[in-house]
Design a protein around this motif. Structure first.
Motif, PDB file in Angstrom:
ATOM      1  N   ASP A  91       0.825  -1.208   0.000  1.00 51.33           N
ATOM      2  CA  ASP A  91       0.000   0.000   0.000  1.00 51.33           C
ATOM      3  C   ASP A  91       0.861   1.261   0.000  1.00 51.33           C
ATOM      4  OD1 ASP A  91      -2.321  -1.537   0.151  1.00 51.33           O
ATOM      5  OD2 ASP A  91      -2.241  -1.608   2.357  1.00 51.33           O
ATOM      6  N   ALA A  92       0.274   2.370  -0.430  1.00 47.77           N
ATOM      7  CA  ALA A  92       0.960   3.656  -0.399  1.00 47.77           C
ATOM      8  C   ALA A  92       1.380   3.988   1.030  1.00 47.77           C
ATOM      9  CB  ALA A  92       0.046   4.751  -0.942  1.00 47.77           C
ATOM     10  N   GLY A  93       2.544   4.590   1.150  1.00 48.03           N
ATOM     11  CA  GLY A  93       3.074   4.919   2.464  1.00 48.03           C
ATOM     12  C   GLY A  93       4.156   3.972   2.926  1.00 48.03           C
ATOM     13  N   ALA A  94       4.275   2.809   2.279  1.00 53.80           N
ATOM     14  CA  ALA A  94       5.316   1.845   2.652  1.00 53.80           C
ATOM     15  C   ALA A  94       6.698   2.454   2.381  1.00 53.80           C
ATOM     16  CB  ALA A  94       5.143   0.550   1.872  1.00 53.80           C
ATOM     17  N   LYS A  95       7.675   2.095   3.212  1.00 53.10           N
ATOM     18  CA  LYS A  95       9.015   2.669   3.096  1.00 53.10           C
ATOM     19  C   LYS A  95      10.079   1.609   3.285  1.00 53.10           C
ATOM     20  CE  LYS A  95       7.682   7.190   5.045  1.00 53.10           C
ATOM     21  NZ  LYS A  95       6.224   6.870   5.149  1.00 53.10           N
ATOM     22  N   MET A  96      11.255   1.885   2.723  1.00 54.36           N
ATOM     23  CA  MET A  96      12.414   1.038   2.987  1.00 54.36           C
ATOM     24  C   MET A  96      13.674   1.888   2.925  1.00 54.36           C
ATOM     25  SD  MET A  96      13.040  -1.219  -0.493  1.00 54.36           S
ATOM     26  CE  MET A  96      13.448  -0.450  -2.069  1.00 54.36           C
ATOM     27  N   ILE A  97      14.716   1.380   3.561  1.00 52.01           N
ATOM     28  CA  ILE A  97      16.021   2.042   3.565  1.00 52.01           C
ATOM     29  C   ILE A  97      17.006   1.168   2.810  1.00 52.01           C
ATOM     30  CG2 ILE A  97      17.926   2.850   5.011  1.00 52.01           C
ATOM     31  CD1 ILE A  97      15.860   3.250   7.262  1.00 52.01           C
ATOM     32  N   VAL A  98      17.744   1.799   1.900  1.00 55.80           N
ATOM     33  CA  VAL A  98      18.737   1.078   1.096  1.00 55.80           C
ATOM     34  C   VAL A  98      20.104   1.716   1.313  1.00 55.80           C
ATOM     35  CG1 VAL A  98      19.434   0.389  -1.231  1.00 55.80           C
ATOM     36  CG2 VAL A  98      17.001   0.500  -0.643  1.00 55.80           C
ATOM     37  N   THR A  99      21.108   0.887   1.593  1.00 51.90           N
ATOM     38  CA  THR A  99      22.492   1.346   1.691  1.00 51.90           C
ATOM     39  C   THR A  99      23.278   0.741   0.527  1.00 51.90           C
ATOM     40  OG1 THR A  99      23.238  -0.522   3.044  1.00 51.90           O
ATOM     41  CG2 THR A  99      22.294   1.368   4.207  1.00 51.90           C
TER      42      THR A  99
ATOM     43  N   LEU B 135      19.287  -3.730   0.771  1.00 53.66           N
ATOM     44  CA  LEU B 135      18.165  -3.426   1.667  1.00 53.66           C
ATOM     45  C   LEU B 135      18.620  -3.476   3.116  1.00 53.66           C
ATOM     46  CD1 LEU B 135      15.096  -2.923   2.026  1.00 53.66           C
ATOM     47  CD2 LEU B 135      14.807  -5.414   2.068  1.00 53.66           C
ATOM     48  N   ALA B 136      18.411  -2.354   3.839  1.00 53.90           N
ATOM     49  CA  ALA B 136      18.800  -2.294   5.250  1.00 53.90           C
ATOM     50  C   ALA B 136      17.611  -2.544   6.162  1.00 53.90           C
ATOM     51  CB  ALA B 136      19.427  -0.936   5.566  1.00 53.90           C
ATOM     52  N   SER B 137      16.420  -2.062   5.779  1.00 52.33           N
ATOM     53  CA  SER B 137      15.215  -2.298   6.567  1.00 52.33           C
ATOM     54  C   SER B 137      13.999  -1.819   5.799  1.00 52.33           C
ATOM     55  CB  SER B 137      15.301  -1.581   7.930  1.00 52.33           C
ATOM     56  OG  SER B 137      15.514  -0.198   7.754  1.00 52.33           O
ATOM     57  N   GLY B 138      12.824  -2.290   6.226  1.00 54.99           N
ATOM     58  CA  GLY B 138      11.574  -1.903   5.586  1.00 54.99           C
ATOM     59  C   GLY B 138      11.310  -2.667   4.298  1.00 54.99           C
ATOM     60  N   THR B 139      10.215  -2.302   3.627  1.00 49.89           N
ATOM     61  CA  THR B 139       9.852  -2.939   2.356  1.00 49.89           C
ATOM     62  C   THR B 139       8.866  -2.058   1.606  1.00 49.89           C
ATOM     63  OG1 THR B 139       8.869  -4.900   1.312  1.00 49.89           O
ATOM     64  CG2 THR B 139       7.977  -4.252   3.449  1.00 49.89           C
ATOM     65  N   VAL B 140       8.951  -2.109   0.282  1.00 48.07           N
ATOM     66  CA  VAL B 140       7.945  -1.428  -0.543  1.00 48.07           C
ATOM     67  C   VAL B 140       7.173  -2.451  -1.377  1.00 48.07           C
ATOM     68  CG1 VAL B 140       9.102   0.806  -0.647  1.00 48.07           C
ATOM     69  CG2 VAL B 140       9.658  -0.941  -2.364  1.00 48.07           C
ATOM     70  N   GLY B 141       7.215  -3.711  -0.940  1.00 49.57           N
ATOM     71  CA  GLY B 141       6.391  -4.706  -1.620  1.00 49.57           C
ATOM     72  C   GLY B 141       7.045  -6.012  -1.972  1.00 49.57           C
ATOM     73  N   GLY B 142       8.360  -6.067  -1.912  1.00 46.38           N
ATOM     74  CA  GLY B 142       9.030  -7.316  -2.243  1.00 46.38           C
ATOM     75  C   GLY B 142       9.030  -7.603  -3.727  1.00 46.38           C
ATOM     76  N   GLY B 143       9.562  -8.765  -4.078  1.00 44.80           N
ATOM     77  CA  GLY B 143       9.555  -9.215  -5.472  1.00 44.80           C
ATOM     78  C   GLY B 143      10.356  -8.325  -6.406  1.00 44.80           C
ATOM     79  N   ARG B 144       9.946  -8.348  -7.675  1.00 42.21           N
ATOM     80  CA  ARG B 144      10.719  -7.658  -8.701  1.00 42.21           C
ATOM     81  C   ARG B 144      10.698  -6.152  -8.564  1.00 42.21           C
ATOM     82  NH1 ARG B 144       9.287 -11.051 -14.281  1.00 42.21           N
ATOM     83  NH2 ARG B 144      10.151 -13.061 -13.584  1.00 42.21           N
ATOM     84  N   VAL B 145       9.574  -5.596  -8.129  1.00 46.04           N
ATOM     85  CA  VAL B 145       9.507  -4.142  -8.016  1.00 46.04           C
ATOM     86  C   VAL B 145      10.460  -3.650  -6.926  1.00 46.04           C
ATOM     87  CG1 VAL B 145       7.549  -4.092  -6.394  1.00 46.04           C
ATOM     88  CG2 VAL B 145       7.987  -2.130  -7.897  1.00 46.04           C
ATOM     89  N   GLU B 146      10.548  -4.406  -5.837  1.00 45.69           N
ATOM     90  CA  GLU B 146      11.469  -4.011  -4.772  1.00 45.69           C
ATOM     91  C   GLU B 146      12.921  -4.184  -5.226  1.00 45.69           C
ATOM     92  OE1 GLU B 146      10.494  -4.261  -0.551  1.00 45.69           O
ATOM     93  OE2 GLU B 146      12.079  -5.789  -0.427  1.00 45.69           O
ATOM     94  N   ALA B 147      13.208  -5.274  -5.924  1.00 42.94           N
ATOM     95  CA  ALA B 147      14.562  -5.503  -6.426  1.00 42.94           C
ATOM     96  C   ALA B 147      14.975  -4.378  -7.380  1.00 42.94           C
ATOM     97  CB  ALA B 147      14.654  -6.850  -7.132  1.00 42.94           C
TER      98      ALA B 147
END
Length: 254
Positions: free
Chosen positions: A35-43, A47-59
């Protein structure tokens, strides 16, 4: 992960002067994995923490964020992806993601050795706008460093040379000549892009290092390093040596 926990992670990374990208799913249209509002941190490591949905879109989002971390001009940007056309997913929805890049300080100092002078030097540098990394095999010394210093524990500190940030300043102050030599050998063997190399010690030590490094086949013209490191001020007290080194690093900072 809750928003509060994610914000604490952002604060932790910022406090340690580490670069990261905060990715926010600003808009989700149709069938989407989050859903909208999801967040993640990338270093830089991923991926350091959180998620915006997993799978290919997150990759795909992680790859995009990591590419931003290698671009000194990166700031805040956004993408509008069709999940089927752009990410190869069958969801059929669309996402709009905002990427906010928080860069590490441009001035980076890497110290090999965590002894008495390094302890004093890291505390001085910690008050300046620079990122500091310290490499040493001894955990009991690394744990005494300021919390903001990036600590790298390696049995062979020379192994970290391949990971040096481009353009960084290097200060070599390990336990002695025998442990400084492998670091310098690796540094000049692979030709890392650094802006300054300093070695704690005397002019006699500098001559011995150059002789031994040249004997391994390294072009002596490439052996440009400052030994003794630091401006000619103060005494041999660790704190005063640290001041002299910090002053020299400031004087040649790019």
């Amino acid at each position: 992960m809750t928003d509060a926990a994610l914000l604490r992670k952002c604060a932790e990374l910022a406090e340690s002067k580490s670069a990261f990208v905060l990715v926010t799913l600003a808009e989700a249209i149709g069938s989407t994995p989050q859903d909208a509002g999801a967040k993640m941190i990338v270093t830089a490591d991923g991926l350091a923490s959180g998620t915006v949905g997993g799978g290919r879109v997150e990759a795909k989002a992680i790859d995009h964020a990591r590419s931003m971390l290698t671009d000194s001009r990166a700031g805040c940007t956004w993408v509008d992806w069709n999940l089927k056309a752009d990410a190869g997913m069958t969801c059929g929805g669309r996402v709009r993601l905002v990427f906010d890049c928080i860069a590490a300080p441009a001035w980076q100092v890497v110290i090999f050795g965590a002894g008495h002078v390094a302890q004093a030097l890291t505390r001085l540098l910690d008050s300046l706008p620079c990122g500091v990394t310290c490499v040493d095999p001894r955990d009991e010394w690394l744990v005494q460093l300021p919390s903001q210093v990036k600590r790298i524990q390696l049995a062979s500190p020379a192994d970290y040379v391949d990971s040096l940030p481009a353009g960084c300043q290097v200060v070599c102050m390990t336990q002695g000549h025998k442990t400084d030599l492998p670091v310098l050998h690796q540094l000049y063997s692979i030709g890392r892009d650094v802006s300054f190399v300093g070695v704690i010690g005397s002019a006699a030590k500098a001559a011995a290092l150059r002789k031994e490094l040249t004997a391994t086949g390294i072009d002596p013209a490439k052996l440009i390093f400052h030994c003794p490191v630091g401006l000619p001020i103060g005494s041999h007290h660790p704190g005063e040596i640290a001041v002299s080194i910090a002053a020299q690093l400031l004087s040649v900072r790019i």
